[in-house]
Design a protein around this motif. Structure first.
Motif, short mmCIF file in Angstrom:
data_model
loop_
_atom_site.label_atom_id
_atom_site.label_comp_id
_atom_site.label_asym_id
_atom_site.label_seq_id
_atom_site.Cartn_x
_atom_site.Cartn_y
_atom_site.Cartn_z
N UNK A 177 -35.93 43.60 -8.52
CA UNK A 177 -37.10 44.45 -8.21
C UNK A 177 -38.18 44.28 -9.27
N UNK A 178 -37.77 44.15 -10.53
CA UNK A 178 -38.72 44.02 -11.63
C UNK A 178 -39.22 42.58 -11.73
N UNK A 179 -40.45 42.42 -12.23
CA UNK A 179 -40.93 41.08 -12.55
C UNK A 179 -40.13 40.57 -13.74
N UNK A 180 -39.75 39.31 -13.68
CA UNK A 180 -39.02 38.64 -14.75
C UNK A 180 -39.97 37.67 -15.41
N UNK A 181 -40.19 37.83 -16.72
CA UNK A 181 -41.17 37.01 -17.42
C UNK A 181 -40.55 36.41 -18.67
N UNK A 235 -40.26 35.57 -22.60
CA UNK A 235 -40.43 36.42 -23.78
C UNK A 235 -40.45 35.53 -25.03
N UNK A 236 -41.50 34.72 -25.16
CA UNK A 236 -41.63 33.86 -26.33
C UNK A 236 -41.15 32.44 -26.04
N UNK A 237 -41.21 31.61 -27.08
CA UNK A 237 -40.93 30.18 -26.94
C UNK A 237 -39.46 29.83 -26.91
N UNK A 238 -38.59 30.78 -27.18
CA UNK A 238 -37.16 30.46 -27.27
C UNK A 238 -36.44 30.52 -25.93
N UNK A 239 -37.17 30.64 -24.84
CA UNK A 239 -36.55 30.62 -23.51
C UNK A 239 -35.95 31.93 -23.06
N UNK A 240 -36.14 32.99 -23.81
CA UNK A 240 -35.60 34.28 -23.39
C UNK A 240 -36.46 34.89 -22.30
N UNK A 241 -35.82 35.71 -21.48
CA UNK A 241 -36.50 36.40 -20.39
C UNK A 241 -36.43 37.90 -20.60
N UNK A 242 -37.40 38.60 -20.01
CA UNK A 242 -37.31 40.06 -20.05
C UNK A 242 -37.74 40.61 -18.70
N UNK A 243 -37.17 41.76 -18.36
CA UNK A 243 -37.52 42.47 -17.13
C UNK A 243 -38.61 43.47 -17.46
N UNK A 244 -39.66 43.46 -16.64
CA UNK A 244 -40.74 44.45 -16.82
C UNK A 244 -40.40 45.65 -15.95
N UNK A 245 -39.75 46.65 -16.54
CA UNK A 245 -39.25 47.79 -15.78
C UNK A 245 -40.35 48.55 -15.05
N UNK A 246 -41.56 48.55 -15.59
CA UNK A 246 -42.65 49.30 -14.97
C UNK A 246 -43.55 48.44 -14.09
#
Length: 196
Positions: free
Chosen positions: A64-68, A70-81
Motif C-alpha cells: 500500500x505504501x510507496x517504496x523508495x 533510501x540513499x546510495x547503499x541500495x536500502x529501501x524504505x516504506x513511506x507510511x504516509x
C-alpha cells in the motif's frame, strides 16, 4: 489554580499534538480527460477493442505504501504516509489502459462484462524494475508483449526509462506517470506495427 475549562483546553491540545497525520493517497491514472502524450486518435466507426491484462510487479513493491530508495547503499524504505489509492498492480494496469485508450482510440474490455466482444490486441506487462528516490530520479524497466488475436501474432519489447523526480512525493508520482506514458507510447507503436 487551573479551572476545569483550562484543564480541558490543555487536554485537547495534548490530544491534538499526539494525533498522527493522515496518509496521502496517490494514483498513477491521470485526472479525467488529462491523459498525457500524443493526441488521441480520431473516433472510429467500430471501436478498436483491446485487453490490458493485470500488470505483474516485484513483490517488494506490491504494498500500500510507496517504496523508495533510501540513499546510495541500495536500502529501501516504506513511506507510511504516502500510499497508493489501490494496489500497485491495479494502479499500473489502470494507468496503462487509460494511456493506451487515449493514444490509439481503443476500448479496453478487461473486466467490462462484454462477453460478445473479442479484443483485437491483448497486452501483457511486467515491471522488472521500478526505482525512485524522492527529490532525485525515477527509473524503470518494463517488459511487455502485444498479441494480435485471433491469429496470435506477437511482438514484444522492453521500455527502459530514467526521468527526474524533483520536489517531494508528488514529483516522484509524476515521474512514475511519465514512465507509464513512455511505456504506452512504445506499446502503441508496437500495435501499429501489427496492424494487418
Amino acid at each position: 489554580m487551573m479551572t476545569t475549562r483550562s484543564l480541558m483546553a490543555v487536554f485537547a491540545l495534548l490530544l491534538a499534538a499526539c494525533a498522527s497525520p493522515d496518509p496521502r493517497y496517490y494514483s498513477l491514472a491521470a485526472a479525467s480527460g488529462a491523459a498525457s502524450g500524443p493526441a488521441a486518435q480520431p473516433a472510429r466507426a467500430e471501436p478498436l477493442w483491446i485487453e490490458v491484462a493485470p500488470v505483474r510487479v516485484p513483490e517488494r513493491l506490491n504494498r500500500a505504501q510507496l517504496v523508495v530508495g533510501d540513499g546510495a547503499d541500495g536500502q529501501l524504505k516504506l513511506l507510511d504516509l504516502s500510499r497508493w489509492s489501490s494496489p500497485l498492480p491495479d494502479e499500473m494496469r489502470d494507468a496503462l489502459s487509460q494511456q493506451l485508450q487515449a493514444r490509439v482510440g481503443a476500448v479496453d474490455i478487461y473486466q467490462q462484462g462484454l462477453a460478445d466482444v473479442t479484443p483485437v490486441y491483448r497486452i501483457t506487462t511486467e515491471v522488472v524494475r521500478l526505482d525512485g528516490e524522492v527529490g532525485q530520479r525515477a527509473s524503470a524497466t518494463i517488459a511487455w508483449t502485444v498479441r494480435r488475436l485471433p491469429d496470435g501474432k506477437v511482438t514484444g519489447g522492453r521500455t527502459v526509462v530514467d526521468v527526474p523526480a524533483p520536489g517531494q512525493v508528488d514529483g516522484l508520482v509524476s515521474a512514475y506517470r511519465q514512465i507509464v506514458g513512455t511505456t504506452a507510447d512504445d506499446i502503441a507503436a508496437a500495435m501499429g506495427g501489427l496492424r494487418p
